[in-house]
Write a protein that holds these residues in place. Structure first.
Motif, PDB file in Angstrom:
ATOM      1  N   MET A 271       0.857  -1.185   0.000  1.00 57.73           N
ATOM      2  CA  MET A 271       0.000   0.000   0.000  1.00 57.73           C
ATOM      3  C   MET A 271       0.891   1.233   0.000  1.00 57.73           C
ATOM      4  N   SER A 272       0.343   2.352  -0.398  1.00 56.45           N
ATOM      5  CA  SER A 272       1.059   3.625  -0.360  1.00 56.45           C
ATOM      6  C   SER A 272       0.068   4.728  -0.020  1.00 56.45           C
ATOM      7  N   GLY A 273       0.592   5.875   0.374  1.00 57.84           N
ATOM      8  CA  GLY A 273      -0.262   7.022   0.662  1.00 57.84           C
ATOM      9  C   GLY A 273       0.318   8.267   0.042  1.00 57.84           C
ATOM     10  N   TYR A 274      -0.496   9.296  -0.130  1.00 59.71           N
ATOM     11  CA  TYR A 274      -0.054  10.501  -0.820  1.00 59.71           C
ATOM     12  C   TYR A 274      -0.757  11.730  -0.260  1.00 59.71           C
ATOM     13  N   PHE A 275      -0.159  12.870  -0.543  1.00 60.01           N
ATOM     14  CA  PHE A 275      -0.729  14.151  -0.146  1.00 60.01           C
ATOM     15  C   PHE A 275      -0.290  15.181  -1.173  1.00 60.01           C
ATOM     16  N   GLY A 276      -1.198  16.025  -1.622  1.00 65.38           N
ATOM     17  CA  GLY A 276      -0.880  17.075  -2.574  1.00 65.38           C
ATOM     18  C   GLY A 276      -1.496  18.390  -2.140  1.00 65.38           C
ATOM     19  N   VAL A 277      -0.811  19.505  -2.392  1.00 62.53           N
ATOM     20  CA  VAL A 277      -1.304  20.800  -1.933  1.00 62.53           C
ATOM     21  C   VAL A 277      -0.990  21.884  -2.956  1.00 62.53           C
ATOM     22  N   ALA A 278      -1.919  22.819  -3.113  1.00 58.76           N
ATOM     23  CA  ALA A 278      -1.721  24.017  -3.928  1.00 58.76           C
ATOM     24  C   ALA A 278      -2.100  25.209  -3.067  1.00 58.76           C
ATOM     25  N   SER A 279      -1.174  26.166  -2.925  1.00 63.11           N
ATOM     26  CA  SER A 279      -1.364  27.252  -1.972  1.00 63.11           C
ATOM     27  C   SER A 279      -0.956  28.594  -2.571  1.00 63.11           C
ATOM     28  N   LYS A 280      -1.526  29.653  -2.039  1.00 57.78           N
ATOM     29  CA  LYS A 280      -1.115  31.005  -2.425  1.00 57.78           C
ATOM     30  C   LYS A 280       0.202  31.383  -1.763  1.00 57.78           C
ATOM     31  N   ASN A 281       0.562  30.632  -0.728  1.00 53.85           N
ATOM     32  CA  ASN A 281       1.802  30.876  -0.002  1.00 53.85           C
ATOM     33  C   ASN A 281       2.681  29.624  -0.062  1.00 53.85           C
ATOM     34  N   ASP A 282       3.790  29.653   0.646  1.00 53.37           N
ATOM     35  CA  ASP A 282       4.662  28.481   0.648  1.00 53.37           C
ATOM     36  C   ASP A 282       3.911  27.287   1.237  1.00 53.37           C
ATOM     37  N   CYS A 283       4.002  26.129   0.562  1.00 48.87           N
ATOM     38  CA  CYS A 283       3.188  24.968   0.933  1.00 48.87           C
ATOM     39  C   CYS A 283       3.973  23.885   1.655  1.00 48.87           C
ATOM     40  N   VAL A 284       5.267  24.060   1.880  1.00 45.55           N
ATOM     41  CA  VAL A 284       6.115  22.961   2.327  1.00 45.55           C
ATOM     42  C   VAL A 284       5.733  22.461   3.719  1.00 45.55           C
ATOM     43  N   PHE A 285       5.333  23.359   4.606  1.00 45.02           N
ATOM     44  CA  PHE A 285       4.911  22.928   5.944  1.00 45.02           C
ATOM     45  C   PHE A 285       3.746  21.948   5.841  1.00 45.02           C
ATOM     46  N   ASP A 286       2.712  22.335   5.081  1.00 41.10           N
ATOM     47  CA  ASP A 286       1.550  21.467   4.924  1.00 41.10           C
ATOM     48  C   ASP A 286       1.919  20.166   4.227  1.00 41.10           C
ATOM     49  N   LEU A 287       2.758  20.253   3.210  1.00 44.46           N
ATOM     50  CA  LEU A 287       3.155  19.068   2.462  1.00 44.46           C
ATOM     51  C   LEU A 287       3.928  18.093   3.345  1.00 44.46           C
ATOM     52  N   PHE A 288       4.843  18.618   4.133  1.00 42.38           N
ATOM     53  CA  PHE A 288       5.680  17.796   5.008  1.00 42.38           C
ATOM     54  C   PHE A 288       4.826  17.010   6.002  1.00 42.38           C
ATOM     55  N   PHE A 289       3.959  17.712   6.721  1.00 36.92           N
ATOM     56  CA  PHE A 289       3.166  17.039   7.748  1.00 36.92           C
ATOM     57  C   PHE A 289       2.000  16.248   7.155  1.00 36.92           C
ATOM     58  N   GLY A 290       1.425  16.734   6.049  1.00 37.32           N
ATOM     59  CA  GLY A 290       0.365  15.978   5.397  1.00 37.32           C
ATOM     60  C   GLY A 290       0.855  14.642   4.878  1.00 37.32           C
TER      61      GLY A 290
END
Length: 467
Positions: free
Chosen positions: A1-20
């Motif tokens: 199995m695998s899991g994923y997370f994707g984000v599109a933001s008006k600001n820097d998204c790395v915090f959300d991407l890292f923890f998501g």
């Protein structure tokens, strides 16, 4: 199995991407990766081996160095991903979750059409995510390519793409794995697990339908290909793979497991002193059983996890079994001279549960009744990488059936019928082999009732062979 997370933001998204992405660590044990896009720096990606260190440890440096307004991350149980692909579509990043049964056939087709080469992984296999990218690149645009991939792949494939225009998600055509969409003031995200974005400030928007293709930008979410009408979401997500705080198709994982245990108790005639769950996979089911039966719930053994890797991480089965055994610490006062009813999510090979049962006997248990939270597994999963088994004969049920019916082709239908004599004899032999005092599996009709979704929308192939 695998899991994923994707984000599109008006600001820097790395915090959300890292923890998501980190919130999907329960879905994979071998590789992980993050990729981001910024107008100034273009695409940037990092992939690490996470077999002996958690995601957060391996990606801490990348977290502080990466910058971008859009990104995707993946926890993988097999192939390294996400991959950066350069093609006539331009540059994009791809991550996938699924299984390709006809990979060799597709490889030959692509070579015939002029595809130059694929990079080989250490085990000699072609990276499945790279193969999907090769399929996509056969068409004139990304959307047509994604649809073509879902059309020709025998198995299941959910796809996440990062481009300079947005993040695209394509749920597999039968919806066997989930894709959740959520939003907050300045961002939108895609997520396998519906809980992964909650502490990041997102609120659930909706779930993609089977075969639906959608794109998120900082401004919103747009459906590009409408969902199909048929769905076969994996029932095992609720039984085991899903995290307790998740929900799929509006059904809570934790609540489903309570119902599962309650229905197990309803049909049972055992009278143990206490009910226990194999930590952590059987705990919620055991609580449901205890609540419905009135038999006390206890934790007669505890899993020691602070410094141990997950038991199914090593590639060698004997090492996985040894690690699993070493992690279990007995509470003798709750075991000695007790009749225990033990619930686990399932029995696959039977090795670990057999050793756990012996561990309880060695610690003073008088009886150990075993109640798996799903029916007997009779078929290897065709759609997801449920386990690393290379043969259906790894399943204890199939080995026992071979003993009963001999070599050659066997009709498995009676072995899936809890009212048949073949089913009863199969259970008797499994209990004898693994030294259970008694064995009773969850029935498929009760399991479906535990989920509460129409049977026609659930994939039950591993139990009944029905596609």
């Amino acid at each position: 199995m695998s899991g994923y997370f994707g984000v599109a933001s008006k600001n820097d998204c790395v915090f959300d991407l890292f923890f998501g992405t980190d919130y999907h660590s329960h879905l994979g044990t071998r590789r992980a990766g993050m990729a981001v896009y910024s107008k100034d720096d273009g695409f940037n990606r990092a992939i690490h081996n996470i077999e002996n260190s958690p995601f957060r440890t391996k990606f801490d440096k990348d977290y502080h160095e990466m910058h971008g307004t859009m990104g995707i991350g993946c926890i993988s149980d097999y192939e390294p991903q996400p991959l950066i692909i350069r093609s006539h579509h331009g540059t994009y990043v791809i991550a996938t979750v699924g299984k390709i049964n006809n990979a060799s056939e597709i490889e030959k087709q692509l070579f015939t059409k002029g595809h130059a080469h694929f990079l080989e992984m250490s085990g000699g296999d072609i990276n499945a995510t790279e193969l999907v990218a090769g399929i996509i690149n056969q068409k004139d645009n990304l959307i047509e390519g994604i649809q073509y991939a879902q059309e020709i792949i025998d198995g299941s494939m959910t796809i996440l793409l990062l481009t300079d225009k947005g993040v695209y998600a394509a749920r597999d055509k039968m919806g066997r794995t989930p894709v959740s969409v959520a939003k907050k003031d300045d961002s939108y995200c895609f997520s396998f697990e519906s809980f992964a974005y909650l502490n990041l400030g997102y609120k659930a928007e909706r779930e993609l339908g089977p075969g639906e293709i959608a794109v998120i930008t900082p401004e919103g979410v747009q459906t590009l290909v409408q969902p199909g009408k048929k769905m076969r979401i994996c029932t095992f997500l609720w039984v085991y793979y899903g995290y307790p705080s998740s929900s799929y198709e509006g059904v809570s994982v934790e609540q489903m497991r309570y119902k599962c245990g309650a229905l197990l108790a309803k049909r049972d005639d055992a009278h143990p002193d206490t009910v226990a769950g194999v930590p952590d996979s059987g705990t919620a089911h055991a609580i449901g059983y205890s609540n419905a039966s009135g038999i006390p719930f206890s934790r007669p053994f505890i899993k020691y996890t602070p410094t141990w890797p997950r038991s199914f991480m090593p590639t060698d089965q004997k090492k996985r079994d040894l690690i699993a055994k070493m992690k279990l610490i007995p509470v003798h006062e709750l075991i000695e001279d007790k009749s225990l009813l033990l619930i686990d999510d399932s029995i696959v090979r039977g090795t670990q549960l057999g050793e756990t049962t012996q561990f309880l006997y060695d610690s003073g248990a008088k009886e150990v009744h075993v109640r798996p939270a799903c029916p007997p597994l009779l078929y290897g999963c065709k759609y997801l990488n449920f386990s690393r088994s290379t043969s259906e004969m790894d399943l204890i049920t199939r080995r026992v059936i071979k003993e009963m019916a001999g070599d050659g082709e066997v009709d498995l239908t009676p072995y899936a019928d809890p009212e048949s004599p073949e089913y009863g004899e199969m259970l008797r032999r499994i209990a004898e082999k693994l030294h259970f005092t008694s064995l009773r599996y969850h029935r498929l009709d009760d399991l479906i009732e535990s989920v509460g979704i129409d049977r026609c929308k659930l994939c039950t192939y591993c139990w009944d062979g029905k596609e």
